[in-house]
Structure formats: structure tokens, C-alpha cells
Design an enzyme around this catalytic site. Structure first.
Site, mmCIF file in Angstrom:
data_model
loop_
_atom_site.group_PDB
_atom_site.id
_atom_site.type_symbol
_atom_site.label_atom_id
_atom_site.label_comp_id
_atom_site.label_asym_id
_atom_site.label_seq_id
_atom_site.Cartn_x
_atom_site.Cartn_y
_atom_site.Cartn_z
ATOM 1 N N GLY A 114 0.823 -1.192 0.000
ATOM 2 C CA GLY A 114 0.000 0.000 0.000
ATOM 3 C C GLY A 114 0.861 1.248 0.000
ATOM 4 O O GLY A 114 2.036 1.217 0.390
ATOM 5 N N CYS A 115 0.290 2.360 -0.429
ATOM 6 C CA CYS A 115 1.100 3.577 -0.578
ATOM 7 C C CYS A 115 1.657 4.059 0.769
ATOM 8 O O CYS A 115 2.869 4.216 0.918
ATOM 9 C CB CYS A 115 0.303 4.665 -1.289
ATOM 10 N N HIS A 116 0.805 4.297 1.754
ATOM 11 C CA HIS A 116 1.301 4.720 3.062
ATOM 12 C C HIS A 116 2.193 3.658 3.687
ATOM 13 O O HIS A 116 3.235 3.960 4.282
ATOM 14 C CB HIS A 116 0.135 4.992 4.020
ATOM 15 N N ALA A 117 1.785 2.400 3.548
ATOM 16 C CA ALA A 117 2.540 1.300 4.139
ATOM 17 C C ALA A 117 3.956 1.228 3.585
ATOM 18 O O ALA A 117 4.906 0.880 4.310
ATOM 19 C CB ALA A 117 1.812 -0.020 3.892
ATOM 20 N N TYR A 279 8.266 9.687 -1.804
ATOM 21 C CA TYR A 279 8.051 8.990 -3.064
ATOM 22 C C TYR A 279 6.714 9.446 -3.631
ATOM 23 O O TYR A 279 6.009 10.269 -3.031
ATOM 24 C CB TYR A 279 8.058 7.464 -2.856
#
Length: 308
Positions: A114-117, A279
Site C-alpha cells: 500500500g502507498c502509506h505502508a 516517493y
């Protein structure tokens, strides 16, 4: 020629993957017309004809897509949340461990982080592995992301000429502390407790900055030890350590917008330390990571087709 199918190619993640793949000469894209894009029979045929299939779908639709695959040779790369903590799937973050990269290369089932992860795990996984952070550490994390992470609906809201004035300011969400990325953040890092997590969406299209603050007393080591671990772990063109990201006293969350790489840094001082991962939420936080996993499966250079 490697045959590739993107199931969910009209979504934000699917479109970015398509952009990265459309000019490549080493793959053949399997395409469905608009009339058959959601047709189960047509999707099933395409999924089973593909050597590699990307799933850019909601969780339940991704699980359904997996059930349609009877070809044991089809590699599935799922960008949804559905399989990220499934022990029978490989977590698609090769930079955090050579062992994980090898598993990706040999796997038929790969779950894209996942993006935040991605940011949290890039910061915490190596420190737990090195023994600098204990597995029972109590951590906090905040993350600032562009609105494209919310998909087509949120993009339309932010880009509407008649949008709500509240969208002009940063908006914190995940207020229940039940954000869907917390299970993978906890499990992949081997933590006993999920972090307190505060995600924030702001008025820019894409980019992300994830920060984990630490007190010296939480560490079995120093800030210099953390920097050494990051330098040893992240030294390639996709994920790299940057010793100084200070931009006149600021750190911009959209610095790597449009790119597929990630930048790791350490700020603060000897007593209060900031771990920072920057990122693009659609790049290394989604589509770029998926294409990188495909490259590893194909045995080609990991950076092929990526924007770095």
C-alpha cells in the site's frame, strides 16, 4: 514475448501501469474493449491467457479475479489490499530484503504494498531486522499524500471547478485508527503493536512524505546507527538513502511526483529523530512498485520502463 493483462486498466493505478508498459517491446499487452472490460467471461479468458496479470481492482473484485485464474503459470500481481498479509502471497517490496526479492522472482502470487505502508515499512523493517527497534516498540507515524491516492472519485472532487472550499487545506483522515494499511504495516515489520497512524491528504495531485518520529530512548542504538543501516540497505536507483533532504527548513511531499523511486532520510537530532520516506503515491507507492515486481519476475533489469 511475455503476455500481460491489466484487470482494472481504467483506474488510476491501472492507467499508470499502462503508461509504463505501452511502449515496451518485450511484452504484449492483452486489451479488452470498453464493452468487455467488466465482462467476467472476457476477463477470465484474458487472465488465463496472460503470463503476468495485474489486478488494479477493489478488494472483493481482486479476490474474484484470483478465483477466475485456472492457469497455474499465470503470475498475479495484485495492487489491492486483499492479499498483502496472506502468507501464501509474497509482499512486493524487494529492496527491504534480498530474500523477499528472490521470493518475488519465483512467485506466482505477489501483493503490491500500500502507498502509506510502503513508507512506514521502508523506515521500520530494516531497523527491526537490525535490532535497533524492538518488535514491541510503540510507534507513531504521519503521512502527507496527494489527492490521487483517493482514486477517480477524489480526483474529480479536487479538480472540480465547484469544489468544496475545505479541500484547499490539508485534511487528516483515518480518525478511527482502523486504516486499511495498518495490518500490513504491523505484520510485515513483525511488530507486536500497530502504530498510531495519522494520514493527511492535501491539495496536490501526487507525491507522499511518510514520517516516523522516535525518541532516543526507544532505540538500541543511535541516529548514526540508523543512518548506517539505511545506507547499507538502500543504495540502488529505485530506493536510495539521502543524507540531507532539508529544503530551506522544509521537506516537500511532492518532490518525487511522477517518479517511481523512493528517498529515505534521517533528520532531527541525537535525542529526537525523524525518519522520512518520500516517493510518489502512484509510483513506488503503487504502479511503479507493480511494474518493478513484473520486471523481477521476467528476469530483466528492475528499472526497465520506470521513471527514475
Amino acid at each position: 514475448m511475455t503476455k500481460v493483462f491489466i484487470d482494472g486498466s481504467a483506474g488510476t493505478t491501472g492507467l499508470r501501469i499502462y503508461e509504463r508498459l505501452e511502449s515496451r517491446k518485450d511484452i504484449e499487452l492483452i486489451r479488452l474493449s470498453e464493452a468487455f472490460r467488466k465482462d467476467s467471461a472476457a476477463r477470465k479468458e484474458a487472465l488465463n491467457a496472460a503470463n503476468i496479470a495485474f489486478l488494479c481492482l477493489p478488494d472483493e473484485a481482486a479476490r474474484e479475479a484470483v478465483s477466475l485464474v485456472g492457469n497455474e503459470n499465470t503470475v498475479i500481481i495484485d495492487t489491492s489490499t486483499a492479499h498483502r498479509t496472506n502468507p501464501f502471497w509474497v509482499y512486493g517490496f524487494p529492496e527491504i530484503s534480498p530474500f523477499i526479492e528472490q521470493k518475488i522472482a519465483n512467485s506466482k502470487r505477489i501483493a503490491v504494498p500500500g502507498c502509506h505502508a510502503s513508507g512506514f515499512i521502508s523506515l521500520i523493517f530494516p531497523l527491526v531486522e537490525a535490532g535497533i527497534l524492538s518488535k514491541d516498540a510503540l510507534l507513531t507515524c504521519f503521512s502527507v499524500t496527494g489527492y490521487s491516492g483517493g482514486g477517480k472519485k477524489m480526483i474529480a472532487e479536487y479538480e472540480s471547478q465547484e469544489r468544496d472550499s475545505l479541500l484547499s487545506a490539508p485534511r487528516q483522515y483515518g480518525l478511527s485508527q482502523m486504516h486499511k494499511h495498518l495490518p500490513e504495516m504491523t505484520a510485515i515489520c513483525g511488530l507486536a503493536n500497530p502504530p498510531i497512524f495519522s494520514p493527511i491528504v492535501d491539495d496536490f495531485y501526487s507525491g507522499m512524505a511518510v514520517t516516523v518520529p522516535l525518541f532516543k530512548g526507544q532505540l538500541n542504538g543511535t541516529a548514526e546507527d540508523i543512518k548506517r543501516v539505511y545506507k547499507d540497505t538502500y543504495s540502488n536507483s529505485i530506493v536510495r538513502y539521502n543524507d540531507n533532504v532539508d529544503e530551506g527548513g522544509f521537506v516537500s511531499a511532492n518532490r518525487l511526483s511522477g517518479k517511481d523511486n523512493m528517498e529515505i532520510s534521517v533528520a532531527g537530532n541525537g535525542d529526537r529523530i525523524l525518519l522520512i520516506s518520500r516517493y510518489d503515491n502512484l509510483g513506488k507507492g503503487a504502479s511503479g512498485a507493480a511494474v518493478e515486481c513484473m520486471n523481477i519476475v521476467m528476469g530483466v533489469d528492475k528499472t526497465t520502463g520506470l521513471e527514475l
